[in-house]
Design a protein around this motif. Structure first.
Motif, PDB file in Angstrom:
ATOM      1  N   LEU A  26       0.817  -1.218   0.000  1.00  0.00           N
ATOM      2  CA  LEU A  26       0.000   0.000   0.000  1.00  0.00           C
ATOM      3  C   LEU A  26       0.852   1.270   0.000  1.00  0.00           C
ATOM      4  O   LEU A  26       0.320   2.371  -0.138  1.00  0.00           O
ATOM      5  N   GLY A  27       2.173   1.117   0.176  1.00  0.00           N
ATOM      6  CA  GLY A  27       3.050   2.281   0.192  1.00  0.00           C
ATOM      7  C   GLY A  27       2.866   3.135   1.426  1.00  0.00           C
ATOM      8  O   GLY A  27       3.005   4.372   1.359  1.00  0.00           O
ATOM      9  N   LEU A  28       2.562   2.504   2.551  1.00  0.00           N
ATOM     10  CA  LEU A  28       2.327   3.222   3.804  1.00  0.00           C
ATOM     11  C   LEU A  28       3.297   2.717   4.869  1.00  0.00           C
ATOM     12  O   LEU A  28       3.761   1.577   4.819  1.00  0.00           O
ATOM     13  N   PRO A  29       3.606   3.556   5.872  1.00  0.00           N
ATOM     14  CA  PRO A  29       4.433   3.073   6.983  1.00  0.00           C
ATOM     15  C   PRO A  29       3.708   1.978   7.752  1.00  0.00           C
ATOM     16  O   PRO A  29       2.471   1.986   7.850  1.00  0.00           O
ATOM     17  N   ARG A  30       4.476   1.040   8.306  1.00  0.00           N
ATOM     18  CA  ARG A  30       3.851  -0.030   9.071  1.00  0.00           C
ATOM     19  C   ARG A  30       3.087   0.519  10.265  1.00  0.00           C
ATOM     20  O   ARG A  30       2.033  -0.004  10.643  1.00  0.00           O
ATOM     21  N   SER A  31       3.599   1.588  10.848  1.00  0.00           N
ATOM     22  CA  SER A  31       2.912   2.182  11.994  1.00  0.00           C
ATOM     23  C   SER A  31       1.525   2.682  11.608  1.00  0.00           C
ATOM     24  O   SER A  31       0.578   2.612  12.415  1.00  0.00           O
ATOM     25  N   THR A  32       1.390   3.186  10.386  1.00  0.00           N
ATOM     26  CA  THR A  32       0.072   3.649   9.915  1.00  0.00           C
ATOM     27  C   THR A  32      -0.894   2.480   9.793  1.00  0.00           C
ATOM     28  O   THR A  32      -2.080   2.595  10.136  1.00  0.00           O
ATOM     29  N   ILE A  33      -0.409   1.349   9.295  1.00  0.00           N
ATOM     30  CA  ILE A  33      -1.251   0.160   9.182  1.00  0.00           C
ATOM     31  C   ILE A  33      -1.734  -0.269  10.562  1.00  0.00           C
ATOM     32  O   ILE A  33      -2.925  -0.536  10.777  1.00  0.00           O
ATOM     33  N   THR A  34      -0.812  -0.329  11.507  1.00  0.00           N
ATOM     34  CA  THR A  34      -1.158  -0.747  12.873  1.00  0.00           C
ATOM     35  C   THR A  34      -2.161   0.212  13.493  1.00  0.00           C
ATOM     36  O   THR A  34      -3.174  -0.213  14.078  1.00  0.00           O
ATOM     37  N   THR A  35      -1.912   1.497  13.357  1.00  0.00           N
ATOM     38  CA  THR A  35      -2.810   2.508  13.932  1.00  0.00           C
ATOM     39  C   THR A  35      -4.190   2.436  13.300  1.00  0.00           C
ATOM     40  O   THR A  35      -5.226   2.560  13.988  1.00  0.00           O
ATOM     41  N   THR A  36      -4.247   2.215  11.988  1.00  0.00           N
ATOM     42  CA  THR A  36      -5.532   2.138  11.286  1.00  0.00           C
ATOM     43  C   THR A  36      -6.354   0.953  11.762  1.00  0.00           C
ATOM     44  O   THR A  36      -7.569   1.084  12.018  1.00  0.00           O
ATOM     45  N   ILE A  37      -5.722  -0.204  11.906  1.00  0.00           N
ATOM     46  CA  ILE A  37      -6.448  -1.392  12.371  1.00  0.00           C
ATOM     47  C   ILE A  37      -6.928  -1.194  13.800  1.00  0.00           C
ATOM     48  O   ILE A  37      -8.078  -1.548  14.138  1.00  0.00           O
ATOM     49  N   GLN A  38      -6.092  -0.622  14.642  1.00  0.00           N
ATOM     50  CA  GLN A  38      -6.497  -0.378  16.033  1.00  0.00           C
ATOM     51  C   GLN A  38      -7.669   0.596  16.091  1.00  0.00           C
ATOM     52  O   GLN A  38      -8.632   0.381  16.855  1.00  0.00           O
ATOM     53  N   ALA A  39      -7.615   1.650  15.284  1.00  0.00           N
ATOM     54  CA  ALA A  39      -8.712   2.633  15.264  1.00  0.00           C
ATOM     55  C   ALA A  39      -9.999   1.999  14.734  1.00  0.00           C
ATOM     56  O   ALA A  39     -11.098   2.289  15.221  1.00  0.00           O
ATOM     57  N   LEU A  40      -9.853   1.124  13.724  1.00  0.00           N
ATOM     58  CA  LEU A  40     -11.031   0.461  13.166  1.00  0.00           C
ATOM     59  C   LEU A  40     -11.675  -0.442  14.208  1.00  0.00           C
ATOM     60  O   LEU A  40     -12.911  -0.483  14.332  1.00  0.00           O
ATOM     61  N   GLU A  41     -10.876  -1.178  14.951  1.00  0.00           N
ATOM     62  CA  GLU A  41     -11.417  -2.057  15.985  1.00  0.00           C
ATOM     63  C   GLU A  41     -12.109  -1.246  17.079  1.00  0.00           C
ATOM     64  O   GLU A  41     -13.150  -1.657  17.605  1.00  0.00           O
ATOM     65  N   ARG A  42     -11.531  -0.095  17.428  1.00  0.00           N
ATOM     66  CA  ARG A  42     -12.190   0.763  18.432  1.00  0.00           C
ATOM     67  C   ARG A  42     -13.507   1.299  17.896  1.00  0.00           C
ATOM     68  O   ARG A  42     -14.524   1.330  18.605  1.00  0.00           O
ATOM     69  N   GLN A  43     -13.497   1.716  16.623  1.00  0.00           N
ATOM     70  CA  GLN A  43     -14.711   2.249  16.017  1.00  0.00           C
ATOM     71  C   GLN A  43     -15.819   1.204  15.982  1.00  0.00           C
ATOM     72  O   GLN A  43     -16.987   1.498  16.258  1.00  0.00           O
ATOM     73  N   LEU A  44     -15.454  -0.030  15.640  1.00  0.00           N
ATOM     74  CA  LEU A  44     -16.442  -1.111  15.528  1.00  0.00           C
ATOM     75  C   LEU A  44     -16.729  -1.777  16.875  1.00  0.00           C
ATOM     76  O   LEU A  44     -17.660  -2.581  16.976  1.00  0.00           O
ATOM     77  N   ARG A  45     -15.895  -1.465  17.866  1.00  0.00           N
ATOM     78  CA  ARG A  45     -16.026  -2.075  19.189  1.00  0.00           C
ATOM     79  C   ARG A  45     -15.996  -3.594  19.109  1.00  0.00           C
ATOM     80  O   ARG A  45     -16.764  -4.313  19.761  1.00  0.00           O
ATOM     81  N   SER A  46     -15.077  -4.054  18.292  1.00  0.00           N
ATOM     82  CA  SER A  46     -14.948  -5.500  18.094  1.00  0.00           C
ATOM     83  C   SER A  46     -13.528  -5.820  17.652  1.00  0.00           C
ATOM     84  O   SER A  46     -12.925  -5.086  16.853  1.00  0.00           O
ATOM     85  N   LYS A  47     -12.991  -6.928  18.140  1.00  0.00           N
ATOM     86  CA  LYS A  47     -11.676  -7.381  17.715  1.00  0.00           C
ATOM     87  C   LYS A  47     -11.797  -8.085  16.372  1.00  0.00           C
ATOM     88  O   LYS A  47     -12.617  -8.993  16.208  1.00  0.00           O
ATOM     89  N   LEU A  48     -11.000  -7.674  15.415  1.00  0.00           N
ATOM     90  CA  LEU A  48     -11.072  -8.228  14.071  1.00  0.00           C
ATOM     91  C   LEU A  48      -9.996  -9.263  13.792  1.00  0.00           C
ATOM     92  O   LEU A  48     -10.215 -10.194  13.014  1.00  0.00           O
ATOM     93  N   LEU A  49      -8.835  -9.085  14.411  1.00  0.00           N
ATOM     94  CA  LEU A  49      -7.695  -9.951  14.124  1.00  0.00           C
ATOM     95  C   LEU A  49      -7.093 -10.496  15.410  1.00  0.00           C
ATOM     96  O   LEU A  49      -6.968  -9.772  16.408  1.00  0.00           O
ATOM     97  N   ASN A  50      -6.722 -11.773  15.357  1.00  0.00           N
ATOM     98  CA  ASN A  50      -5.900 -12.364  16.402  1.00  0.00           C
ATOM     99  C   ASN A  50      -4.455 -12.236  15.972  1.00  0.00           C
ATOM    100  O   ASN A  50      -4.083 -12.657  14.872  1.00  0.00           O
ATOM    101  N   ARG A  51      -3.615 -11.659  16.829  1.00  0.00           N
ATOM    102  CA  ARG A  51      -2.228 -11.414  16.471  1.00  0.00           C
ATOM    103  C   ARG A  51      -1.306 -12.211  17.377  1.00  0.00           C
ATOM    104  O   ARG A  51      -1.445 -12.193  18.595  1.00  0.00           O
TER     105      ARG A  51
END
Length: 340
Positions: A26-51
């Motif tokens: 995607l041409g993005l920093p890894r930190s941006t990917i991590t932050t986006t997934i965390q924000a999405l999970e907070r927005q949805l109030r649901s865990k999406l991925l097991n890490r």
């Protein structure tokens, strides 16, 4: 948070099975990917991925959300393509999964034709001896033998698989040729075992008066690879049962001889299938059309049907017995239906 971009990031993480690879593509920093997934999970109030340190996997909510995201993104891709890019063909990454023998002997030899027609599609072809979870592994479509599982699968029959029982002349010279199924008590087979389950297939399937019958056969060797299985048969170690398209060249040269032909196993359907929410994707659509055409004109598949090719009106006998037979070897790569 840009909800649309978050969907794109999430689906790419799932398909790449890696935050780092998703960031690279995607041409993005890894930190941006991590932050986006965390924000999405907070927005949805649901865990999406097991890490874990080794792998990622979808949670049940994540699997459901992934399916909806794929559908939405495919709709957007179609809409944009219809308005702004009418001259460009289907594009993007397409992941398919198939039986190793079909992949090696039918799909791979024809890939130059597919690439010539659709140069902007990046193919990822999986060939393995295990069930495939299409959601967890981000598989777009599968080529499978046997009846399809999964209520949310859309399938199209593209061919017929015939199974042939055969032996090398050296085996027949040494042990004689079985003339009836009862004669199999005095013979040896090559057995197959699944590397995924460890289960050894010790029975062969035959069609007796239109009824499927499993027959136990002794063996002195078991393998977990179709090429090794064929090689053992060619060496005369034991009799084998394989799809006719795999053994046709050896039958033609005399390296193998067909035996017990009057009781050949019932043919099985070959299908291409995809999840219901992928049917709008142009890249899936063109692959389905291409592989259908490929099987209709493939010489090896015509050899299996008396030179007639595949007819959609063909009928297929079902094998419903619960025991493990060589047919399980042929359908070992079925898709998981538990996540659908």
């Amino acid at each position: 948070m840009d909800r649309f971009q978050a969907m794109q990031v999430f689906t790419r993480v799932v398909e790449a099975n890696s935050f780092t690879l998703a960031a690279d593509t995607l041409g993005l920093p890894r930190s941006t990917i991590t932050t986006t997934i965390q924000a999405l999970e907070r927005q949805l109030r649901s865990k999406l991925l097991n890490r874990t340190t080794r792998r990622l996997s979808l949670t049940p909510d994540g699997a459901a959300y992934y399916e909806r995201c794929v559908h939405i993104l495919a709709d957007v891709e179609d809409a944009e393509a219809s308005l702004h890019d009418t001259t460009r063909g289907p594009h993007g990454r397409l992941r398919i999964d198939t039986l190793p023998s079909i992949g090696r002997q039918i799909l791979i030899p024809a890939l130059c034709d597919f690439h010539t027609r659709y140069p902007d599609i990046e193919l990822a072809i999986g060939m393995s001896d295990r069930p495939v979870d299409m959601v967890q592994e981000a598989v777009d479509c599968v080529v499978r033998v046997g009846e399809l599982k999964g209520s949310t699968l859309v399938g199209k029959r593209i061919g017929t698989l015939e199974v042939v029982t055969c032996a090398a002349p050296s085996y027949i010279e040494r042990r004689g040729e079985p003339k009836t199924l009862e004669d199999l008590d005095q013979h040896q087979a090559v057995h197959y075992f699944s590397s995924a389950t460890g289960k050894t297939i010790e029975e062969w399937n035959f069609l007796v008066e239109e009824k499927a019958v499993d027959v136990s056969i002794s063996s002195i060797i078991s393998v977990n690879d179709s090429d090794a299985y064929l090689a053992c048969g060619l060496q005369g170690i034991g009799m084998i049962q394989l799809p006719r398209y795999m053994v046709t060249p050896h039958l033609q040269t005399g390296a193998l001889r067909e035996i017990l032909a009057p009781w050949a196993p019932a043919p099985m359907p070959i299908s291409v299938a995809y999840l219901y929410n992928r049917h709008l994707s142009p890249k899936v659509r063109v692959f389905v059309d291409w592989v259908t055409e490929l099987f209709q004109h493939c010489p090896r598949m015509r050899d299996c049907t008396g030179g007639k090719g595949f007819s959609p009106e063909c009928t297929f006998a079902s094998h419903t017995k619960g025991s493990a037979s060589i047919r399980d070897f042929l359908v070992h790569g079925n898709v998981e239906e538990t996540t659908f």
